[in-house]
Design a protein around this motif. Structure first.
Motif, short mmCIF file in Angstrom:
data_model
loop_
_atom_site.label_atom_id
_atom_site.label_comp_id
_atom_site.label_asym_id
_atom_site.label_seq_id
_atom_site.Cartn_x
_atom_site.Cartn_y
_atom_site.Cartn_z
N GLY A 104 0.80 -1.20 0.00
CA GLY A 104 0.00 0.00 0.00
C GLY A 104 0.84 1.26 0.00
N THR A 105 0.16 2.41 -0.02
CA THR A 105 0.81 3.71 -0.01
C THR A 105 0.70 4.31 1.38
OG1 THR A 105 0.19 4.05 -2.32
CG2 THR A 105 0.85 6.01 -1.08
N THR A 106 1.79 4.90 1.87
CA THR A 106 1.79 5.50 3.19
C THR A 106 1.44 6.98 3.09
OG1 THR A 106 3.45 3.93 3.99
CG2 THR A 106 3.16 5.96 5.27
N TYR A 107 0.43 7.37 3.87
CA TYR A 107 0.00 8.77 3.92
C TYR A 107 0.20 9.32 5.33
CZ TYR A 107 -2.27 8.36 -0.64
OH TYR A 107 -2.52 8.18 -1.97
N ASP A 108 0.64 10.56 5.41
CA ASP A 108 0.73 11.26 6.69
C ASP A 108 -0.60 11.95 6.96
OD1 ASP A 108 3.43 10.65 7.36
OD2 ASP A 108 4.09 12.07 5.85
N ILE A 109 -1.12 11.76 8.17
CA ILE A 109 -2.42 12.30 8.54
C ILE A 109 -2.25 13.25 9.73
CG2 ILE A 109 -4.79 11.74 9.22
CD1 ILE A 109 -4.02 10.56 6.52
N ASN A 110 -2.81 14.43 9.62
CA ASN A 110 -2.81 15.38 10.74
C ASN A 110 -3.85 14.90 11.75
OD1 ASN A 110 -3.19 17.56 12.51
ND2 ASN A 110 -2.69 19.05 10.91
N PRO A 111 -3.44 14.46 12.95
CA PRO A 111 -4.39 13.91 13.92
C PRO A 111 -5.30 14.96 14.55
CG PRO A 111 -2.21 14.03 14.89
CD PRO A 111 -2.05 14.43 13.45
N TYR A 112 -4.99 16.25 14.35
CA TYR A 112 -5.80 17.33 14.93
C TYR A 112 -6.89 17.80 13.97
CZ TYR A 112 -1.89 17.52 18.21
OH TYR A 112 -0.94 17.20 19.12
N THR A 113 -6.63 17.68 12.67
CA THR A 113 -7.57 18.20 11.68
C THR A 113 -8.10 17.14 10.72
OG1 THR A 113 -5.83 18.74 10.09
CG2 THR A 113 -6.38 20.43 11.73
N ALA A 114 -7.52 15.95 10.76
CA ALA A 114 -7.84 14.85 9.83
C ALA A 114 -7.39 15.17 8.41
CB ALA A 114 -9.32 14.52 9.86
N GLU A 115 -6.57 16.21 8.25
CA GLU A 115 -6.07 16.57 6.92
C GLU A 115 -5.12 15.51 6.43
OE1 GLU A 115 -3.44 20.10 4.73
OE2 GLU A 115 -3.78 20.14 6.91
N LEU A 116 -5.31 15.12 5.20
CA LEU A 116 -4.45 14.11 4.59
C LEU A 116 -3.29 14.81 3.89
CD1 LEU A 116 -5.63 10.97 2.73
CD2 LEU A 116 -3.93 12.42 1.67
N LEU A 117 -2.10 14.51 4.38
CA LEU A 117 -0.89 15.12 3.80
C LEU A 117 -0.36 14.14 2.77
CD1 LEU A 117 0.67 16.21 7.22
CD2 LEU A 117 -0.79 17.58 5.72
N ALA A 118 -0.76 14.36 1.53
CA ALA A 118 -0.41 13.42 0.47
C ALA A 118 1.08 13.34 0.28
CB ALA A 118 -1.08 13.85 -0.85
N PRO A 119 1.64 12.15 0.03
CA PRO A 119 3.08 12.03 -0.20
C PRO A 119 3.50 12.82 -1.43
CG PRO A 119 1.93 10.02 -0.82
CD PRO A 119 0.93 10.88 -0.14
N GLU A 120 4.59 13.57 -1.29
CA GLU A 120 5.07 14.37 -2.40
C GLU A 120 5.68 13.47 -3.48
OE1 GLU A 120 7.27 18.08 -1.18
OE2 GLU A 120 7.21 17.04 0.73
N ASP A 121 5.31 13.73 -4.70
CA ASP A 121 5.88 12.99 -5.82
C ASP A 121 7.06 13.78 -6.36
OD1 ASP A 121 6.34 11.21 -7.82
OD2 ASP A 121 4.70 11.89 -9.11
N THR A 122 8.24 13.46 -5.88
CA THR A 122 9.44 14.20 -6.26
C THR A 122 10.39 13.33 -7.04
OG1 THR A 122 10.61 13.62 -4.22
CG2 THR A 122 9.23 15.60 -4.15
#
Length: 384
Positions: A104-122
């Motif tokens: 699967g793909t690992t996503y960073d999630i802001n636990p305070y806002t539920a905002e999904l911090l999408a992995p940067e495609d660099t």
């Protein structure tokens, strides 16, 4: 005419060292170079990416709220969650966006806002993945690349052992042995190149052997099985060696929530540390937890806990209580990559890999210089 020189065991070892080095030089250079870069893979990627930190505002949302967020639900199937102890670090959600994905793909999630911090495609991600493919398969098809790298690894181990033998002078005296520990920087460039190969190779040989012994586990299944048999525990598998879980013995009617399972895990593993959980599914109704203490020196000293969806503890493995052979088997990958003791061991491995990368170059230069010397000698004899 003088007596012809006898061809002894040392000459044989020297020839083996020379020709194996020349035959495998390019492959070893590429494998070692990519390995050197991969040693600090996370740090290199971090330099080119924005630091994933969150602002601790208010209270964290519950795990239930986060996993039931529509954006997360739309992404795919959530398979695991990592919860750090640092209040400014995001949670990590592993999501299978496609059923064919293995991890699967690992996503960073802001636990305070539920905002999904999408992995940067660099570009650095693609570069590091190409280094991984180079290191494991020479960027070839796995069917061909894996055994080629495996054979080159065996050759490198032979080179390391024969190199240790050749490092010792013919007549072992402290004065001659001591000279092998240093590089004479005030000598001519040929001598310096010889010392770089001889001395640095000696310093790195132990780690080269360790990398080779562990690295072969990825190249040959038979080798991995043999090493498992020698160690008395399975490498890359169920290292606990316990019996299979009888799922029918648990109450399938009763079910606890993920938050209850996490609370139970933290109660059983009662210390501050990063907690990771693999979620249950239809085939395996088990919450699998891993926890690493914040004050741990080793990245592999993880305690493991399995909890059935009914809330019953299935198994509990405390790393400190495991026998030595199981500890070593569970550390094969971090031993190979140098991450076993964090940044400290990474730097040691980085230097060893850098030296290993240089050895095919310095060795080839030594051989070319010897050829030139022989050619010059023949010409002088011809004109005499």
């Amino acid at each position: 005419m003088g007596k012809s020189k006898k061809y002894g065991i040392r000459d044989f070892i020297n020839d083996v060292h020379l020709w194996l080095g020349l035959v495998s030089g390019i492959v070893l250079f590429l494998v070692c170079l990519s390995g050197t870069i991969l040693t600090f893979e996370e740090e290199i990627e971090g330099w080119f990416k924005e630091d994933m930190k969150v602002e601790a505002i208010g209270t964290k949302k519950s795990i239930s709220n986060l996993i039931n967020d529509p954006i997360i639900q739309e992404k795919g199937i959530l398979t695991s969650i990592t919860i750090p102890t640092d209040e400014t670090s995001p949670y990590e959600f592993s999501i299978k966006e496609d059923l064919k994905q293995r991890r699967g793909t690992t996503y960073d999630i802001n636990p305070y806002t539920a905002e999904l911090l999408a992995p940067e495609d660099t570009g650095i991600d693609k570069f590091m993945f190409s280094m991984f493919r180079m290191h494991r398969w020479l960027m070839m098809d796995i069917k061909w690349g894996r055994p080629i790298v495996g054979i080159a690894t065996i050759i490198f181990m032979i080179l390391a052992i024969s190199g240790i033998v050749l490092w010792f002078p013919k007549k072992i005296k402290w004065k001659t042995v001591k000279a092998g520990f240093k590089i004479r920087t005030n000598a001519n460039w040929k001598r310096i190149n010889h010392d770089l190969h001889n001395t640095l190779g000696f310093y790195a040989c132990i780690l080269i052997l360790i990398m080779g012994i562990t690295g072969l586990c990825w190249s040959f299944e038979g080798y991995r099985d043999g090493l498992s048999a020698i160690m008395g525990t399975k490498v890359f598998g169920n290292r606990g060696g316990g019996p299979e879980i009888d799922l029918e013995s648990f109450d399938s009617e009763k079910s606890i929530s993920l938050e209850e399972a996490i609370a139970l895990a933290n109660k059983e593993l009662n210390y501050e540390g990063e907690l990771s959980v693999s979620l249950p599914n239809d085939k395996n109704p088990i919450y699998s937890f891993r926890k690493l203490a914040d004050d741990s020196w080793s990245t592999v000293a993880q305690d493991r806990l399995q909890i059935h969806t009914s809330g019953e503890v299935v198994s509990k493995e405390i790393y400190a209580d495991k026998p030595l052979n199981v500890k070593i088997a569970s550390a094969i990958k971090p031993i190979h990559t140098g991450t076993i003791y964090g940044t400290f061991s990474k730097w040691i491995y980085f230097l060893a890999c850098l030296i290993a990368t240089s050895l095919p170059i310095t060795g080839t230069i030594i051989y070319i210089n010897k050829l030139k010397k022989k050619s010059k000698r023949r010409r002088s004899l011809a004109t005499a």
